[in-house]
Write a protein that holds these residues in place. Sequence first.
Motif, PDB file in Angstrom:
ATOM      1  N   ASP A  63       0.825  -1.214   0.000  1.00  0.00           N
ATOM      2  CA  ASP A  63       0.000   0.000   0.000  1.00  0.00           C
ATOM      3  C   ASP A  63       0.857   1.262   0.000  1.00  0.00           C
ATOM      4  N   GLU A  65       3.997   1.556  -1.116  1.00  0.00           N
ATOM      5  CA  GLU A  65       4.643   1.685  -2.427  1.00  0.00           C
ATOM      6  C   GLU A  65       3.678   2.294  -3.446  1.00  0.00           C
ATOM      7  N   LYS A  66       2.460   1.794  -3.495  1.00  0.00           N
ATOM      8  CA  LYS A  66       1.460   2.315  -4.443  1.00  0.00           C
ATOM      9  C   LYS A  66       1.171   3.788  -4.190  1.00  0.00           C
ATOM     10  N   LYS A  69       4.195   5.943  -5.340  1.00  0.00           N
ATOM     11  CA  LYS A  69       4.284   5.998  -6.804  1.00  0.00           C
ATOM     12  C   LYS A  69       3.386   7.084  -7.395  1.00  0.00           C
ATOM     13  N   LYS A  70       2.304   7.410  -6.714  1.00  0.00           N
ATOM     14  CA  LYS A  70       1.368   8.429  -7.203  1.00  0.00           C
ATOM     15  C   LYS A  70       1.786   9.846  -6.820  1.00  0.00           C
TER      16      LYS A  70
END
Length: 97
Positions: A63, A65-66, A69-70
């Motif tokens: 979660d 990492e995601k 990334k944004k």
Amino acid sequence: MKIYYVYILKCADKTYYTGITSNLENRFFEHQQGKHQESYTYKRRPLELVFYAEFSEVGFAIDTEKRIKKWSRVKKEALINDEYEKLPNLAKKKFKK
């Protein structure tokens, strides 16, 4: 207990790559050696490990990492530079009046 790492690499073209692994040293070596030709970092070497965080739960690591990334470049740089106090303001959307 297994440890998971979320990491950020600074690429030669000054972009950032965010990833997750359970073996940070080995994964960084793979990135540097260009083990995966199809990867984002392959043509952007050499690389520099500029940030990592440790997690004991893989779901939370994924979660995180995601989410990172944004993030914008500026927000990632605040994280990299330990400027945590800037993160809430960088998350706010700016609206024109």
